[in-house]
Design an enzyme around this catalytic site. Structure first.
Site, mmCIF file in Angstrom:
data_model
loop_
_atom_site.group_PDB
_atom_site.id
_atom_site.type_symbol
_atom_site.label_atom_id
_atom_site.label_comp_id
_atom_site.label_asym_id
_atom_site.label_seq_id
_atom_site.Cartn_x
_atom_site.Cartn_y
_atom_site.Cartn_z
ATOM 1 C CD GLU A 264 99.404 -20.928 -1.306
ATOM 2 O OE1 GLU A 264 98.964 -20.172 -0.416
ATOM 3 O OE2 GLU A 264 98.997 -22.085 -1.494
ATOM 4 N NE ARG B 83 95.561 -8.425 3.979
ATOM 5 C CZ ARG B 83 96.149 -9.513 3.501
ATOM 6 N NH1 ARG B 83 97.003 -10.198 4.235
ATOM 7 N NH2 ARG B 83 95.883 -9.925 2.291
ATOM 8 C CE LYS C 230 98.182 -14.798 -3.776
ATOM 9 N NZ LYS C 230 98.864 -15.912 -3.170
HETATM 10 P P1 ATP Z 1 95.886 -13.608 -0.650
HETATM 11 O O1 ATP Z 1 94.845 -13.764 0.400
HETATM 12 O O2 ATP Z 1 95.578 -12.557 -1.621
HETATM 13 O O3 ATP Z 1 96.270 -14.896 -1.291
HETATM 14 P P2 ATP Z 1 98.253 -13.902 0.816
HETATM 15 O O4 ATP Z 1 98.843 -13.080 1.893
HETATM 16 O O5 ATP Z 1 97.796 -15.247 1.185
HETATM 17 O O6 ATP Z 1 97.144 -13.054 0.131
HETATM 18 P P3 ATP Z 1 100.694 -14.578 -0.428
HETATM 19 O O7 ATP Z 1 100.944 -15.036 -1.818
HETATM 20 O O8 ATP Z 1 100.917 -15.537 0.657
HETATM 21 O O9 ATP Z 1 99.223 -14.039 -0.413
HETATM 22 O O10 ATP Z 1 101.450 -13.211 -0.152
HETATM 23 C C1 ATP Z 1 102.784 -12.936 -0.468
HETATM 24 C C2 ATP Z 1 103.222 -11.747 0.331
HETATM 25 O O11 ATP Z 1 102.417 -10.617 -0.003
HETATM 26 C C3 ATP Z 1 103.058 -11.974 1.807
HETATM 27 O O12 ATP Z 1 104.232 -11.553 2.452
HETATM 28 C C4 ATP Z 1 101.872 -11.152 2.190
HETATM 29 O O13 ATP Z 1 101.947 -10.695 3.480
HETATM 30 C C5 ATP Z 1 101.925 -10.023 1.168
HETATM 31 N N1 ATP Z 1 100.581 -9.478 0.954
HETATM 32 C C6 ATP Z 1 99.491 -10.135 0.526
HETATM 33 N N2 ATP Z 1 98.412 -9.329 0.503
HETATM 34 C C7 ATP Z 1 98.834 -8.118 0.937
HETATM 35 C C8 ATP Z 1 98.200 -6.855 1.148
HETATM 36 N N3 ATP Z 1 96.899 -6.674 0.916
HETATM 37 N N4 ATP Z 1 98.960 -5.831 1.594
HETATM 38 C C9 ATP Z 1 100.268 -5.989 1.815
HETATM 39 N N5 ATP Z 1 100.933 -7.148 1.640
HETATM 40 C C10 ATP Z 1 100.230 -8.206 1.207
HETATM 41 MG MG MG Z 2 98.794 -16.993 1.508
#
Ligand code: ATP
Ligand code: MG
Length: 552
Positions: A36, A261, A271
């Site tokens: 995102e 994760r 984020k």
């Molecule tokens: P954040 O809370 O940091 O925004 P998110 O999962 O909401 O994390 P996205 O931009 O939706 O962020 O993530 C893009 C991809 O990265 C998704 O497939 C997510 O599962 C993966 N991802 C995010 N954080 C991790 C992590 N700590 N370890 C492994 N994969 C991750």
């Molecule tokens: Mg997300």
């Protein structure tokens, strides 16, 4: 942990190999990385990037970069651009660049399909009522009074939602699944909500936006993704992923597979939390070298190869586990040890005058740029009457086994002569400001005669060397899991950035390019700061120390 040289068989690779063997997807492997654009990528995303792009590369497949842009207001093009740069910097090339918003028309049409099949309805309950009717883990939910609206009524209301006739919150579109399901995600989840916010790509075209769970599976299907890899928290969403695609009879039905994760000690990977550090100015920005963002790590001097190696070493499993920072730092050291030329730098200088040399003494010594790799070549290093040594390398009151310079003692200047401290000059406050030394002219490349000199210290010519700023970075937080603290502020490591502003570096460093990396002998690995370093005013960041100094 896995061996980085030899991609290990994790359970996802096994699934992909089984699918290839059985011909399940017609020999195709198509993955995607779906961030995102609501912030900068962090090292957790790197795990997902390496997995998705790595699987595609390993099995002759392709990987798309898809922006999950369904939350207007929080998302921006600045973030999208930064994400693209980070993915490329890590060394990956996407096949297609996609946006969930590319499918807004299709998503809308598919939602109408669901309505026509009696599988979706417009609910006019308030958010509060919807929440109350959802039930709990132990109690079933309650069906909404709007659940049995006619198809015509639903189609009409949905169209008017789209046309902007209603205020935010007046209606939502829900899937009609099962309010008594043991899985709360299946209790008539929301598919669309009204949002009157300008979207970064579609502007004000839409007044309704699809929810993540609905958007994601349809987008995967539209792109013919074969394996949709996501983190474990989506395991309970998988039945919904499959329900939507089964009901819609989409041309493809990708398989969602969940993995653990990454959680890394002494930092946090979210984020939403990282944005707070930026907004509250706890750090200098998203690319502060202490941030666990890809751009921060890049500025710190972490390399793409080291980050990829790290992702391979930690492996892919179904068990959530915390990874120690030492694992990451080992990967960085291993890569930089091989790749960085050696230089000398003095961070906290004391002047040394070699009194038995003429004032204009200027001798050119030749230093190897890498102790194990001759292809790095050699460089000239000026040895002059006045040099700088690090304050740490002199002690008037040495602890036991101290092998550096002491009053009346001898030490070897790295690659140069053995010197002896004859006199210590202090200012009025008693601070040492100068050491007056003699040298043994017979010790260049030779052992001194009749005695042993064990210590070797680094040095820089005071007259030929260059002034520099060096920033010493350390862990941003004082505890392994900062999110467990009452406030982030209370666990910020106040010593995580120390600026040394009167350093001396050897002349060869004056021409370093931003992002060029070096080992400063005995001190660690350093990178010329990509923002602030200029050839007349060098600025270096410490990437990592030579050894793990943190483990107690
Ligand atoms: P954040 O809370 O940091 O925004 P998110 O999962 O909401 O994390 P996205 O931009 O939706 O962020 O993530 C893009 C991809 O990265 C998704 O497939 C997510 O599962 C993966 N991802 C995010 N954080 C991790 C992590 N700590 N370890 C492994 N994969 C991750
Ligand atoms: Mg997300």
């Amino acid at each position: 942990m896995n061996n980085p040289e030899n991609p290990s068989n994790n359970f996802i690779r096994n699934i992909v190999e089984d699918d290839l063997a059985s011909g399940k997807n017609g020999q195709r492997v198509v993955t995607r990385f779906p961030p995102e654009p609501n912030g900068y990528l962090h090292i957790g995303h790197a795990k997902s990037i390496c997995l998705n792009f790595g699987i595609a590369a390993q099995y002759n497949g392709t990987c798309n970069l898809r922006f999950d842009d369904t939350n207007p207001g929080k998302e921006s093009d600045e973030y999208a651009q930064a994400i693209k740069e980070d993915v490329q910097w890590l060394g990956f090339e996407w096949n297609e660049l996609k946006h969930a918003s590319d499918y807004f028309d299709e998503l809308y049409d598919y939602a109408r399909e669901l309505i026509k099949k009696g599988k979706a309805y417009v609910d006019s309950s308030s958010a509060e009522e919807v929440r109350e009717m959802r039930g709990t883990l132990t109690e079933p939910g309650i069906e909404s009074p709007h659940r049995n609206r006619s198809v015509e009524q639903n189609l009409d209301l949905f169209e008017r939602m789209k046309n902007g006739e209603f205020e935010e919150g007046a209606h939502i579109l829900r899937a009609k699944i099962d309010m008594a399901s043991g899985n709360i995600n299946m209790r008539d989840p929301t598919l669309y909500r009204i949002r009157k916010v300008t979207h970064m790509r579609t502007g004000d075209d839409w007044s309704i936006y699809p929810m993540y769970d609905y958007t994601h599976c349809v987008s995967d299907a539209m792109e013919n993704i074969t394996h949709s890899l996501c983190t474990l928290e989506f395991e309970d969403h998988r039945p919904l992923y499959d329900w939507v695609l089964d009901e819609l009879q989409t041309p493809a039905h990708p398989q969602q597979i969940e993995f653990a994760r990454l959680s890394l000690e002494y930092t946090m990977l979210s984020k939403r939390q990282l944005i707070k550090l930026v907004e509250e100015k706890q750090v200098s920005g998203w690319d502060d070298p202490r941030m666990p963002t890809i751009t921060g790590m890049r500025r710190r001097g972490y390399t793409p190869a080291a980050l990829r190696d790290f992702c391979e070493r930690i492996g892919i499993t179904k068990n959530d586990a915390w990874i120690e920072m030492a694992v990451l730092e080992t990967c960085i050291r291993d890569d930089l040890n091989e790749k960085s030329p050696r230089r000398m730098a003095v961070l906290d200088p004391i002047k040394v005058v070699i009194t038995d040399l003429p004032e204009d003494h200027n001798e050119t010594l030749s230093f190897a740029n890498h102790p194990q790799n001759e292809s790095f070549g050699r460089r000239p290093v000026a040895f002059t009457q006045q040099i700088m040594i690090d304050r740490d390398d002199f002690s008037e009151d040495p602890p036991p086994k101290y092998q550096r310079l002491v009053p009346g003692g001898e030490v070897r200047l790295r690659g140069s002569y053995v010197i002896k401290c004859e006199e210590v000059i202090k200012d009025e406050q008693g601070n040492v400001i100068e050491l007056r030394c003699s040298h043994d002219a017979n010790t260049l490349g030779k052992k001194p005669e009749g005695r042993k000199v064990k210590g070797v210290i680094h040095w820089v010519s005071a007259t030929e060397g260059v002034k520099a700023e060096v920033r010493l970075y350390d862990r941003l937080f004082t505890i392994a899991n900062p999110l467990s603290a009452d406030s982030l502020e209370s666990v910020i490591n106040k010593d995580s950035c120390i600026t040394m502003s009167s350093c001396f570096v050897e002349a060869a460093l004056a021409d370093a390019q931003p992002e060029e990396q070096f080992q400063f002998e005995r001190l660690g690995y350093f990178v010329a700061d990509r923002r602030d370093h200029k050839s007349g005013a060098p600025v270096f960041n410490r990437t990592v120390t030579l050894r793990d100094t943190w483990a107690k």
